[in-house]
Enzyme design. Structure first.
Site, short mmCIF file in Angstrom:
data_model
loop_
_atom_site.label_atom_id
_atom_site.label_comp_id
_atom_site.label_asym_id
_atom_site.label_seq_id
_atom_site.Cartn_x
_atom_site.Cartn_y
_atom_site.Cartn_z
N CYS A 31 15.40 -2.92 3.77
CA CYS A 31 14.19 -2.10 3.91
C CYS A 31 13.37 -2.08 2.60
CB CYS A 31 14.54 -0.70 4.39
SG CYS A 31 13.14 0.10 5.22
N LYS B 269 3.72 3.80 11.82
CA LYS B 269 5.08 3.51 11.40
C LYS B 269 5.72 2.44 12.29
CE LYS B 269 9.36 6.05 10.32
NZ LYS B 269 10.02 7.38 10.41
N SER C 192 12.42 1.28 10.30
CA SER C 192 11.78 2.58 10.10
C SER C 192 11.02 2.51 8.77
CB SER C 192 12.82 3.70 10.08
OG SER C 192 12.21 4.95 9.88
N HIS D 128 17.36 -1.63 8.76
CA HIS D 128 18.53 -0.82 8.42
C HIS D 128 19.72 -1.25 9.27
CE1 HIS D 128 16.63 2.16 5.75
NE2 HIS D 128 15.57 2.03 6.52
N GLU E 62 22.68 -0.75 8.74
CA GLU E 62 23.73 0.27 8.69
C GLU E 62 23.50 1.43 9.65
OE1 GLU E 62 20.55 1.94 6.05
OE2 GLU E 62 21.32 -0.06 6.50
N ARG F 135 13.32 14.89 13.75
CA ARG F 135 12.97 15.46 12.45
C ARG F 135 11.46 15.48 12.25
NH1 ARG F 135 13.83 11.31 7.94
NH2 ARG F 135 11.89 10.64 8.96
#
EC number: 2.3.1.31
Length: 284
Positions: free
Chosen positions: A129, A150, A173, A216, A218, A230
């Site tokens: 990222c 985004k 993201s 990402h 992970e 969120r």
């Protein structure tokens, strides 16, 4: 297999002394929630076939606003602490810094120092990222392009001529990307994964011994959904993540997690091949 966390906020204890780590990896963890990222990366290493020893590192010049700085300093190492050591691999995580110019990041000078140090003290590097975008800029002067909307969700590789498994997917993201044309015309840089929406998200430089993953690997099943809720709670405009059900993410996760395991295992295999070659040369 087994991951040995030699330090960190979630350090584990060696319980089976018959298993020995076959590779050493230094992780520069610049994600806000250190514990979550430690556990995510550790889980991925646990899912591959090779036992790995992991050391967690942080940039000392960074002001960590999501936890106790002294606690972090106690559990993590800095460049000064490992400057004379050598590691098989380096992982640099992402960070929510895409909207900042690189030079406005408070630890940018230290990042440049770490990147230069890594060329002689680590054999292979894996950047993810923001870490990937920063490394592409330092290694190839490849600019990042800020986007208004985004890039959020799970995106599939649309290239037909690639070494990646068919339908390779990666969670994304971020608010920035790199240009496919510029990246494709950059010497010593290959695009292995690309998508018309996300842009190139998997690049490699054999000359640099580096992988640049604009995503990402992970992330776990609920990570993107948690980010979505969120942002909703904060009143931040956000769309549902692309190609993922936030209520039932398991099916999508199973597929991208296999791709993430493939990425980590392939990367570690390259490290082991290099180590075995060096051992063979020493015996001649």
């Amino acid at each position: 297999m087994t991951v040995f966390k030699l330090n960190g906020l979630t350090k584990n204890k060696l319980t089976d002394y018959r298993i020995k780590p076959e590779a050493s990896v230094l992780v520069l963890n610049i994600m806000p929630n250190k514990v979550v990222t430690e556990n995510q990366i550790s889980q991925l290493f646990s899912d591959i076939e090779t036992p790995v020893a992991v050391t967690f590192m942080y940039p000392r010049s960074h002001n960590w606003q999501h936890g106790d700085q002294q606690d972090l300093a106690y559990h993590y190492v800095t460049l000064d602490a490992v400057r004379e050591q050598y590691f098989d691999g380096l992982i640099v995580t992402g960070a929510p810094l895409e909207k900042l110019e690189f030079t406005d990041v408070d630890f940018w000078d230290e990042f440049l120092e770490i990147r230069e140090w890594s060329r002689t003290h680590t054999k292979y590097q894996l950047f993810t990222c923001w870490g990937a975008q920063a490394a592409l800029f330092t290694d190839f002067n490849l600019p990042k392009i800020n986007v208004d909307k985004k890039i959020f969700g799970v995106f599939e590789n649309q290239l037909s001529d690639t070494e990646l498994p068919s339908g390779f997917r990666m969670p994304q993201s971020r608010f920035s990307k790199v240009d496919s044309r510029i990246a494709g015309e950059t010497p010593n840089l290959e695009i292995l994964g690309d998508n018309s929406v996300s842009g190139p998200f998997f690049l490699r430089s054999k000359a640099q011994n580096s992988l640049y993953v604009m995503g990402h690997p992970e992330y776990q099943a609920d990570t993107l959904g948690n980010e979505y809720y969120r942002d909703l709670h904060k009143g931040t405009p956000v769309d549902l993540p692309h190609n993922l059900s936030v209520e039932h993410p398991e099916e999508s996760y199973e597929r991208w997690h296999k791709n993430s395991i493939y990425l980590y295992q392939t990367w570690i295999n390259e490290i082991l091949e290099e180590k075995n070659y060096e051992r063979k040369q020493l015996q001649i």
